[in-house]
Design a protein around this motif. Structure first.
Motif, PDB file in Angstrom:
ATOM      1  N   ALA A  14       0.882  -1.170   0.000  1.00  0.00           N
ATOM      2  CA  ALA A  14       0.000   0.000   0.000  1.00  0.00           C
ATOM      3  C   ALA A  14       0.913   1.210   0.000  1.00  0.00           C
ATOM      4  O   ALA A  14       2.148   1.084   0.007  1.00  0.00           O
ATOM      5  N   SER A  15       0.318   2.382  -0.016  1.00  0.00           N
ATOM      6  CA  SER A  15       1.152   3.591  -0.071  1.00  0.00           C
ATOM      7  C   SER A  15       2.047   3.726   1.154  1.00  0.00           C
ATOM      8  O   SER A  15       3.097   4.378   1.099  1.00  0.00           O
ATOM      9  N   ASP A  16       1.668   3.079   2.276  1.00  0.00           N
ATOM     10  CA  ASP A  16       2.431   3.226   3.514  1.00  0.00           C
ATOM     11  C   ASP A  16       2.713   1.894   4.212  1.00  0.00           C
ATOM     12  O   ASP A  16       2.972   1.861   5.414  1.00  0.00           O
ATOM     13  N   ILE A  17       2.659   0.796   3.460  1.00  0.00           N
ATOM     14  CA  ILE A  17       2.957  -0.522   4.033  1.00  0.00           C
ATOM     15  C   ILE A  17       4.028  -1.198   3.178  1.00  0.00           C
ATOM     16  O   ILE A  17       3.850  -1.379   1.970  1.00  0.00           O
ATOM     17  N   PHE A  18       5.127  -1.571   3.815  1.00  0.00           N
ATOM     18  CA  PHE A  18       6.285  -2.107   3.099  1.00  0.00           C
ATOM     19  C   PHE A  18       6.763  -3.407   3.747  1.00  0.00           C
ATOM     20  O   PHE A  18       6.503  -3.667   4.920  1.00  0.00           O
ATOM     21  N   LEU A  19       7.477  -4.194   2.960  1.00  0.00           N
ATOM     22  CA  LEU A  19       8.110  -5.413   3.454  1.00  0.00           C
ATOM     23  C   LEU A  19       9.534  -5.454   2.938  1.00  0.00           C
ATOM     24  O   LEU A  19       9.788  -5.214   1.753  1.00  0.00           O
ATOM     25  N   LEU A  20      10.434  -5.765   3.837  1.00  0.00           N
ATOM     26  CA  LEU A  20      11.848  -5.890   3.489  1.00  0.00           C
ATOM     27  C   LEU A  20      12.273  -7.334   3.774  1.00  0.00           C
ATOM     28  O   LEU A  20      12.150  -7.810   4.910  1.00  0.00           O
TER      29      LEU A  20
END
Length: 257
Positions: free
Chosen positions: A81-87
């Protein structure tokens, strides 16, 4: 391969990096690591909460730089999403990190396996406890879809592909049936099915039956026999399963080999 000491050291170093970042509200460890790790091969799964008004992407970028400086084997960034990330990071010793970054208000609880390992002012702990209560109060904790239908639908499709002599696709459908069977058994044993991988910990009798559902050779008759074995095992997983009420039409299809 990394040692448990190396895993602990890397975990503490990453945690210090996040604690030093003023945009970070707190950090939650999830998965088996929250209760002491399943074994020496377990990776590190974290959820990072961004402070109100902070940009999760900036936290992600800072983490990415930290890991890149370690010269890892792999750094993969994903955005949901615009503000949900996964590394996703794989260090050169094969230690894996899976770190999600999101605003505090969007952090979910999808299993009982979580532990707050850093919280700058208590808001993260409060949020997680609220989400945990919601999780426990759900009538169905894991929305896995219509498992019985998906199983039999794959079985019917497999029959059609065998008539076409399409053995490659038939094998793929057989594996789909096995996936639904594993899921049904995990639900029966009331396991955490969200990203469940510890299949070796399931009931030993189930495992023995499951391993006999692979075709003895790659031909139509062997695949058909494997399908029939899966039908029998799937019915066993549905028996006294708290997650399902066996549909009579599905049962007739399963018994009609």
């Amino acid at each position: 391969m990394y040692t448990t000491t190396e895993r602990t050291t890397h975990f503490q170093q990453v945690l210090r990096q996040l604690q030093a970042n003023i945009d970070v509200q707190g950090v939650v460890q999830i998965g088996s690591g929250a209760i002491g790790y399943q074994d020496e091969y377990s990776d590190i799964d974290l959820m990072v909460a961004a402070r109100k008004g902070a940009e999760p992407e900036e936290i992600k970028q800072a983490l990415s730089k930290y890991f890149t400086d370690l010269s890892p084997m792999l750094v993969k960034e994903k955005q949901f999403a615009s503000d949900i990330f996964l590394l996703i990071v794989l260090l050169d010793n094969r230690l894996e990190f899976n770190i999600s970054i999101a605003p505090l208000e969007k952090l979910p609880v999808r299993s009982p396996l979580w532990k707050v390992v850093y919280d700058c002012d208590g808001k993260l702990e409060q949020k997680m406890m609220e989400e945990h209560t919601r999780f426990l109060e759900r009538p169905v904790q894991y929305d896995v879809g219509d498992v019985q239908f998906e199983f039999i639908y794959a079985s019917l499709a497999l029959d059609k592909e065998l008539k076409r002599d399409n053995l490659v696709y038939a094998l793929a459908l057989l594996e789909t049936m096995r996936e639904w069977t594993r899921l049904s058994q995990a639900l029966k044993e009331e396991r955490k099915v969200h990203q469940f991988k510890a299949y070796h910990t399931l009931n030993h009798q189930f495992i023995n039956h499951y391993l006999r559902t692979f075709p003895s050779s790659i031909d139509a008759n062997s695949i058909q026999e494997a399908k029939q074995a899966l039908h029998r095992l799937f019915l066993i997983t549905l028996d006294n399963n708290p997650g399902f009420h066996l549909d009579q039409k599905i049962e007739r299809l399963l018994l009609h080999d």
